[in-house]
Design an enzyme around this catalytic site. Sequence first.
Site, PDB file in Angstrom:
ATOM      1  N   ASP A  76     -36.992  18.648 -42.396  1.00 52.64           N
ATOM      2  CA  ASP A  76     -37.426  18.585 -41.202  1.00 52.64           C
ATOM      3  C   ASP A  76     -37.576  19.990 -40.748  1.00 52.64           C
ATOM      4  O   ASP A  76     -36.472  20.721 -40.761  1.00 52.64           O
ATOM      5  CB  ASP A  76     -37.137  17.868 -40.145  1.00 52.64           C
ATOM      6  CG  ASP A  76     -37.948  17.581 -39.014  1.00 52.64           C
ATOM      7  OD1 ASP A  76     -39.145  17.332 -39.084  1.00 52.64           O
ATOM      8  OD2 ASP A  76     -37.478  17.619 -37.639  1.00 52.64           O
ATOM      9  N   SER A  77     -38.497  20.733 -40.111  1.00 52.02           N
ATOM     10  CA  SER A  77     -38.511  22.143 -39.537  1.00 52.02           C
ATOM     11  C   SER A  77     -39.227  22.282 -38.645  1.00 52.02           C
ATOM     12  O   SER A  77     -40.051  21.585 -38.133  1.00 52.02           O
ATOM     13  CB  SER A  77     -38.863  22.957 -40.888  1.00 52.02           C
ATOM     14  OG  SER A  77     -40.208  22.423 -41.408  1.00 52.02           O
ATOM     15  N   GLY A 168     -49.212  26.707 -39.978  1.00 56.15           N
ATOM     16  CA  GLY A 168     -48.653  26.430 -38.468  1.00 56.15           C
ATOM     17  C   GLY A 168     -48.438  27.730 -37.623  1.00 56.15           C
ATOM     18  O   GLY A 168     -49.511  28.434 -37.366  1.00 56.15           O
ATOM     19  N   LYS A 190     -42.374  35.299 -48.130  1.00 56.68           N
ATOM     20  CA  LYS A 190     -42.047  34.174 -47.614  1.00 56.68           C
ATOM     21  C   LYS A 190     -40.895  33.147 -48.165  1.00 56.68           C
ATOM     22  O   LYS A 190     -39.904  32.647 -47.754  1.00 56.68           O
ATOM     23  CB  LYS A 190     -43.172  33.177 -47.105  1.00 56.68           C
ATOM     24  CG  LYS A 190     -42.783  32.197 -45.777  1.00 56.68           C
ATOM     25  CD  LYS A 190     -43.942  31.526 -45.270  1.00 56.68           C
ATOM     26  CE  LYS A 190     -43.638  30.184 -44.569  1.00 56.68           C
ATOM     27  NZ  LYS A 190     -44.724  29.295 -44.152  1.00 56.68           N
TER      28      LYS A 190
HETATM   29  P1  IMP Z   1     -42.664  19.893 -40.742  1.00 53.32           P
HETATM   30  O1  IMP Z   1     -41.256  20.045 -41.085  1.00 53.32           O
HETATM   31  O2  IMP Z   1     -43.450  19.903 -42.024  1.00 53.32           O
HETATM   32  O3  IMP Z   1     -42.975  18.562 -40.141  1.00 53.32           O
HETATM   33  O4  IMP Z   1     -43.053  20.808 -39.662  1.00 53.32           O
HETATM   34  C1  IMP Z   1     -43.250  20.588 -38.363  1.00 53.32           C
HETATM   35  C2  IMP Z   1     -44.036  21.711 -37.536  1.00 53.32           C
HETATM   36  O5  IMP Z   1     -43.134  23.058 -37.624  1.00 53.32           O
HETATM   37  C3  IMP Z   1     -45.220  22.323 -38.447  1.00 53.32           C
HETATM   38  O6  IMP Z   1     -46.372  21.470 -38.249  1.00 53.32           O
HETATM   39  C4  IMP Z   1     -45.604  23.664 -37.949  1.00 53.32           C
HETATM   40  O7  IMP Z   1     -46.025  23.857 -36.860  1.00 53.32           O
HETATM   41  C5  IMP Z   1     -44.031  24.106 -37.795  1.00 53.32           C
HETATM   42  N1  IMP Z   1     -43.536  24.872 -39.259  1.00 53.32           N
HETATM   43  C6  IMP Z   1     -42.375  24.452 -39.838  1.00 53.32           C
HETATM   44  N2  IMP Z   1     -42.287  25.355 -40.767  1.00 53.32           N
HETATM   45  C7  IMP Z   1     -43.351  26.062 -40.848  1.00 53.32           C
HETATM   46  C8  IMP Z   1     -43.523  27.445 -41.469  1.00 53.32           C
HETATM   47  O8  IMP Z   1     -42.982  27.915 -42.536  1.00 53.32           O
HETATM   48  N3  IMP Z   1     -44.446  28.431 -40.864  1.00 53.32           N
HETATM   49  C9  IMP Z   1     -45.293  27.933 -39.933  1.00 53.32           C
HETATM   50  N4  IMP Z   1     -44.775  26.764 -39.368  1.00 53.32           N
HETATM   51  C10 IMP Z   1     -43.969  26.070 -39.602  1.00 53.32           C
END
Ligand code: IMP
Length: 211
Positions: A76-77, A168, A190
Amino acid sequence: MIKRIVIATRNRHKVDEIRAVLGEGYTYLTLSELPGSPKVVEDGDTFVANAVKKAVELARWLHEQGQGPAIVLADDSGLAVDALGGAPGVHSARFAALDRAGSENSSDQENNLKLLRLLANVPYPERKARFRCAIAVAVAGAGPVALTFEGACEGHIRFEARGVKGFGYDPLFQPEGYEASFAELGEEVKNQISHRAKALASVAPRFRSLA
Ligand code: IMP
């Protein structure tokens, strides 16, 4: 030795990134190859809580299905902006959608526009932010426990979007030590410095002993 890694995502980019770090000695599966796998509600207060929930629920489901030994990896990020008290944080994917009813995510463009609007009068030195990533690793059949790993990438939020690569918030995020956004720098850079790359790098040594 466990040879199957199940990744709690449908995103091919994440699988490629994980394969690049952990190597070719495993069979990698994603949610796309596992019809009927549980849809996990990401309602934790932290990235770690969400990653653990995803890993543990998928590991339990795999065990219930009799789907042999497998290591489950979930991540999760998101983005944390100091001037916004850490927002959008765990709400990164649905930052703009928080302003309306419903539970769907918002588009990257909407999220970026909201971020620029909220930071409109904030000078550059106060636009400090970081991408954060939590990875949880669970073993199917081992009960509701997971190992967790974290990575972060420091930077600033630019005044305008730049670049077309990535996804994102990449067009707005300028990592420390660079004069360009993540969306201008592209995957090669990246993958060296990102939050996900750092979290994954810390998984690798522990992983070999787990598998
Ligand atoms: P998830 O971990 O894929 O659910 O990411 C959640 C949200 O965090 C994504 O929809 C992006 O908006 C943002 N995000 C996470 N990692 C990145 C990245 O490496 N670049 C840009 N946005 C990110």
